[in-house]
Motif scaffolding. Structure first.
Motif, mmCIF file in Angstrom:
data_model
loop_
_atom_site.group_PDB
_atom_site.id
_atom_site.type_symbol
_atom_site.label_atom_id
_atom_site.label_comp_id
_atom_site.label_asym_id
_atom_site.label_seq_id
_atom_site.Cartn_x
_atom_site.Cartn_y
_atom_site.Cartn_z
ATOM 1 N N SER A 1 -1.840 -2.812 10.766
ATOM 2 C CA SER A 1 -2.868 -3.271 9.814
ATOM 3 C C SER A 1 -2.990 -2.306 8.637
ATOM 4 O O SER A 1 -3.159 -2.730 7.493
ATOM 5 N N ARG B 1 -2.007 -3.284 4.736
ATOM 6 C CA ARG B 1 -2.966 -3.087 3.640
ATOM 7 C C ARG B 1 -2.355 -2.239 2.524
ATOM 8 O O ARG B 1 -2.564 -2.507 1.345
ATOM 9 N N PRO C 1 -5.180 -0.097 -2.910
ATOM 10 C CA PRO C 1 -5.120 0.847 -1.786
ATOM 11 C C PRO C 1 -4.244 2.038 -2.154
ATOM 12 O O PRO C 1 -3.472 1.998 -3.113
ATOM 13 N N GLU D 1 -3.596 6.206 3.370
ATOM 14 C CA GLU D 1 -4.359 5.219 4.138
ATOM 15 C C GLU D 1 -4.457 5.621 5.620
ATOM 16 O O GLU D 1 -5.474 5.408 6.253
#
Length: 179
Positions: free
Chosen positions: A58, A62, A168, A174
């Motif tokens: 995930s 993203r 992002p 991240e």
């Protein structure tokens, strides 16, 4: 009404193509996430420690999902479906400006043009005053053109701002942020 239906068909077709493309990209991202998780697990096990493959997938999705085509579709849809409303607002503004005297009526403009003895204008000698009045009235298209141009620039500016605000970070950033 037919314009709206035509635009809905065009936007619907583009949206169907976009969803097809997204499904293909999601499959590629799932494969890439699995590969990257395995690579990082063997090369830098402390970096992905505490993350399951699903959690990492995930985060990877993203960070790596292309977002440009979705925003382009939103710009196109907003412009096509918002243009009739904008034209109505411009027409209402034009009417209000004439009604309240901010813009002179074409007959007033034509009356201020110097006419010779035969009733022709001195600047444009081949046009009678009635035709000149129509010409002056049509100069309002200038305002419609720049109004629509401003509308388009505002739409693109709005979506570009959202695109960059919601951007992002890189995958490494991240993952660190998710800790």
């Amino acid at each position: 009404m037919s314009y709206i239906l035509f635009c809905l068909v065009i936007v619907g077709g583009l949206y169907a193509l976009y969803r097809w493309w997204c499904a293909r990209i999601e499959r590629e991202l799932a494969e890439g996430a699995q590969f990257e998780y395995e690579r990082l697990k063997s090369a830098e096990p402390e970096f992905v420690e505490g993350f399951t493959a699903e959690t990492f997938a995930s985060i990877y999705t993203r960070a790596e999902r292309p977002r440009g085509p979705g925003y382009c579709l939103a710009v196109i849809a907003t412009f096509l479906l918002g243009s009739p409303l904008m034209m109505g607002l411009l027409a209402g503004g034009d009417w209000a400006m004439h009604r309240f005297g901010f813009i002179p009526n074409p007959s007033e403009v034509v009356a201020t043009v110097m006419l010779d003895d035969s009733g022709q204008t001195r600047i444009v000698t081949d046009i009678p005053p009635e035709a000149l009045q129509y010409y002056v009235h049509d100069l309002g298209g200038f305002y419609y053109f720049f109004g629509m141009l401003l509308f388009w620039v505002a739409i693109v500016g709005f979506y570009m701002r959202r695109y960059h605000q919601r951007r992002p970070g890189l995958l490494r950033d991240e993952v660190i942020r998710a800790r």
